[in-house]
Design a protein around this motif. Structure first.
Motif, PDB file in Angstrom:
ATOM      1  N   GLY A  22       0.902  -1.092  -0.038  1.00 26.17           N
ATOM      2  CA  GLY A  22      -0.197   0.059  -0.038  1.00 26.17           C
ATOM      3  C   GLY A  22       0.812   1.374  -0.063  1.00 26.17           C
ATOM      4  N   THR A  27       0.451   3.501  -7.962  1.00 20.37           N
ATOM      5  CA  THR A  27      -0.066   4.981  -8.167  1.00 20.37           C
ATOM      6  C   THR A  27       1.058   5.433  -9.151  1.00 20.37           C
ATOM      7  OG1 THR A  27      -1.196   4.999  -6.059  1.00 20.37           O
ATOM      8  CG2 THR A  27      -0.788   7.182  -7.060  1.00 20.37           C
ATOM      9  N   ASP A  54      -3.771  -5.112  -9.556  1.00 26.38           N
ATOM     10  CA  ASP A  54      -2.950  -4.152 -10.127  1.00 26.38           C
ATOM     11  C   ASP A  54      -2.835  -3.726 -11.372  1.00 26.38           C
ATOM     12  OD1 ASP A  54      -2.340  -3.536  -7.348  1.00 26.38           O
ATOM     13  OD2 ASP A  54      -0.321  -3.985  -7.451  1.00 26.38           O
ATOM     14  N   LYS A 168       2.676   9.936  -0.172  1.00 29.01           N
ATOM     15  CA  LYS A 168       1.545  10.388   0.705  1.00 29.01           C
ATOM     16  C   LYS A 168       2.186  11.702   1.526  1.00 29.01           C
ATOM     17  CE  LYS A 168       0.096   5.785   0.568  1.00 29.01           C
ATOM     18  NZ  LYS A 168      -0.894   4.619   1.445  1.00 29.01           N
ATOM     19  N   THR A 169       2.825  12.575   0.749  1.00 30.55           N
ATOM     20  CA  THR A 169       3.276  13.733   1.468  1.00 30.55           C
ATOM     21  C   THR A 169       2.030  14.702   1.868  1.00 30.55           C
ATOM     22  OG1 THR A 169       3.856  14.673  -0.845  1.00 30.55           O
ATOM     23  CG2 THR A 169       5.698  13.627   0.489  1.00 30.55           C
TER      24      THR A 169
HETATM   25  N1  LIG Z   1      -3.394  10.692   0.140  1.00 31.91           N
HETATM   26  C1  LIG Z   1      -2.589   9.909  -0.738  1.00 31.91           C
HETATM   27  N2  LIG Z   1      -2.733   8.905  -1.172  1.00 31.91           N
HETATM   28  C2  LIG Z   1      -1.955   8.055  -1.892  1.00 31.91           C
HETATM   29  C3  LIG Z   1      -0.916   8.645  -2.504  1.00 31.91           C
HETATM   30  N3  LIG Z   1      -0.253   7.702  -3.143  1.00 31.91           N
HETATM   31  C4  LIG Z   1      -1.001   6.591  -3.190  1.00 31.91           C
HETATM   32  N4  LIG Z   1      -2.143   6.915  -2.373  1.00 31.91           N
HETATM   33  C5  LIG Z   1      -3.166   5.905  -2.208  1.00 31.91           C
HETATM   34  O1  LIG Z   1      -2.757   4.828  -1.199  1.00 31.91           O
HETATM   35  C6  LIG Z   1      -3.414   3.660  -1.727  1.00 31.91           C
HETATM   36  C7  LIG Z   1      -2.460   2.562  -2.045  1.00 31.91           C
HETATM   37  O2  LIG Z   1      -1.774   2.888  -3.131  1.00 31.91           O
HETATM   38  P1  LIG Z   1      -1.104   1.681  -4.321  1.00 31.91           P
HETATM   39  O3  LIG Z   1      -0.661   2.694  -5.303  1.00 31.91           O
HETATM   40  O4  LIG Z   1      -2.228   1.210  -4.713  1.00 31.91           O
HETATM   41  O5  LIG Z   1      -0.158   1.174  -3.332  1.00 31.91           O
HETATM   42  P2  LIG Z   1       0.614  -0.269  -3.747  1.00 31.91           P
HETATM   43  O6  LIG Z   1       2.194   0.036  -3.239  1.00 31.91           O
HETATM   44  O7  LIG Z   1       0.798  -0.557  -5.183  1.00 31.91           O
HETATM   45  O8  LIG Z   1      -0.026  -1.107  -2.964  1.00 31.91           O
HETATM   46  P3  LIG Z   1      -0.062  -2.764  -3.020  1.00 31.91           P
HETATM   47  O9  LIG Z   1       0.077  -3.208  -4.465  1.00 31.91           O
HETATM   48  O10 LIG Z   1      -1.207  -3.341  -2.261  1.00 31.91           O
HETATM   49  O11 LIG Z   1       1.097  -3.130  -2.308  1.00 31.91           O
HETATM   50  C8  LIG Z   1      -4.279   3.991  -2.834  1.00 31.91           C
HETATM   51  O12 LIG Z   1      -5.559   4.257  -2.158  1.00 31.91           O
HETATM   52  C9  LIG Z   1      -3.669   5.229  -3.425  1.00 31.91           C
HETATM   53  O13 LIG Z   1      -4.652   6.083  -4.024  1.00 31.91           O
HETATM   54  C10 LIG Z   1      -0.661  10.186  -2.054  1.00 31.91           C
HETATM   55  O14 LIG Z   1       0.743  10.436  -2.446  1.00 31.91           O
HETATM   56  N5  LIG Z   1      -1.509  10.624  -1.433  1.00 31.91           N
END
Ligand SMILES: Nc1nc2c(ncn2[C@@H]2O[C@H](COP(=O)(O)OP(=O)(O)OP(=O)(O)O)[C@@H](O)[C@H]2O)c(=O)[nH]1
Length: 377
Positions: A22, A27, A54, A168-169
């Motif tokens: 996560g 993203t 994904d 997530k800054t």
């Molecule tokens: N507020 C905020 N949310 C974010 C940001 N980047 C990602 N997210 C959220 O965090 C959650 C996880 O993001 P993903 O990009 O799916 O993360 P991942 O590392 O691919 O996750 P896994 O494949 O499950 O390990 C999603 O709901 C995104 O929308 C950010 O910069 N700010």
């Protein structure tokens, strides 16, 4: 050495995008995948669970996004990773899918990237047509400091990174970004670290990832940035009584909550390449699993130009000669990122091997070099 570089020019670079569950990997990938820099890129996505999602979330313009089966490529799916790299290479050559010039592998959140890196280095076809080009690690700005306390995978993902992105800054303040930066750079002093909001970071940073960028590998500034020995206390010689005057070992940086430490060996006298290679292979053979990274710039005897050293776990990548030194400091410097429990042993064995080279290892490297010369004639 020139031959090695030319050979690398036709090899397709492979980058790993890793980061804890996560953290924001998908993203980021989504932002990158349709940019000019990643136009001709094969994306391999690995995730746990029966139904992979994904790859559905990554919006690519063609069918070069591939989902690797359920399981983890760092442990149970190595064969699938090799198969995918092999068959997609052949499919592209046959025109069944678009030609690709780069591969991005998104690992699962629990992956140990070293397992993926070792897999890439363990197959002849993959080693011939691909080259590992570095790792981007995404840190969850909200949770990474907590994750580092309990999850060794999270520590390793940082230790093996070339570039670290703090995501997530928008959910944390600047003090937290500074604190994460400090912790991450203690684990891995040579990674470049950037804050990132919702995957928005220029894809151009991929150009900074390693010194082996075809024409760019000759840029000494880039190598200096890649080595990133910015803290002079790390690079400055600290001389334990047991070490000769010409070998300096910096005080190890200790990370309180993890068992990874880094140290820098700096050597003022030019090094015999056979002695250096035998010293590196000795520690890699004995402590391969515990040596996460070796990076260095080395002054080789009777040679004006510096040589770059790059090792990951038990693998040592081809040595690359640079056109010039990044600055006036021509001491050899090698940064080791290792498991703390064996740091002293690694340091001791490496220093001893430099001072008292192992004759059989040197004979072995002499043979390797003369065989290579005969093949090239
Ligand atoms: N507020 C905020 N949310 C974010 C940001 N980047 C990602 N997210 C959220 O965090 C959650 C996880 O993001 P993903 O990009 O799916 O993360 P991942 O590392 O691919 O996750 P896994 O494949 O499950 O390990 C999603 O709901 C995104 O929308 C950010 O910069 N700010």
């Amino acid at each position: 050495m020139t031959e090695v570089i030319e050979e690398e020019d036709f090899q397709i670079p492979v980058n790993i995008i890793t980061g804890f569950l996560g953290s924001g990997k998908t993203t980021l990938l989504n932002k990158w995948v349709n940019t000019e820099e990643f136009k001709d890129t094969l994306v391999l996505i690995n995730e746990f669970g029966d139904v992979g999602l994904d790859h559905e979330l990554v919006q690519a313009v063609d069918d070069t996004v591939v989902l690797l089966g359920s399981g983890c490529i760092c442990c149970s799916l190595q064969g699938e990773l090799i198969d995918s790299l092999t068959t997609n290479f052949i499919r592209a050559k046959k025109g069944l899918i678009p030609n690709f010039k780069r591969v991005l592998i998104e690992t699962t959140g629990l992956a140990d990237p070293s397992g993926v890196i070792s897999t890439l280095a363990g197959d002849e076809f993959v080693m011939t047509y691909y080259r590992y080009d570095g790792t981007v690690t995404v840190l969850d700005g909200q949770f990474v400091r907590e994750q580092l306390k309990n999850q060794y995978e999270a520590v390793k993902q940082i230790a093996l990174a070339d570039i670290i992105l703090i995501s997530k800054t928008d959910l944390i303040d600047s003090d937290e970004i500074d604190a994460i930066t400090e912790v991450a750079s203690k684990i891995n002093p040579s990674a470049r670290i950037y804050p990132m909001l919702k995957g928005n970071i220029t894809p151009k940073i991929i150009e900074e990832i390693g010194p082996y960028k075809n024409s760019d590998h000759q840029n000494p500034d880039k190598v200096a940035a890649w080595l990133n020995i910015k803290d002079k206390t790390v690079a400055s010689p600290f001389k334990p009584a047991s070490v000769s005057n010409t070998i300096g070992v910096a005080k190890p940086r200790i990370i309180a909550h993890s068992n990874i430490e880094s140290f820098c060996v700096s050597v003022s006298d030019p090094l015999d390449p056979l002695v250096l290679l035998s010293a590196i292979s000795l520690v890699q053979e004995q402590y391969g699993d515990s040596i996460l990274r070796i990076k260095g710039i080395v002054n080789i005897k009777d040679q004006e130009k510096p040589v770059v050293i790059h090792g990951v776990q038990g693998n040592l990548y081809p040595l690359t000669e640079l056109d010039s030194w990044p600055d006036d400091d021509h001491d050899s410097k090698l940064v080791f990122i290792v498991r703390a429990t064996v740091l002293e042993q690694i340091k001791y064995i490496f220093e001893q091997a430099l001072k008292n080279p192992d004759e059989s290892a040197i004979r072995y490297y002499q043979e390797v070099i003369s065989n290579a010369e005969q093949i090239n004639q």
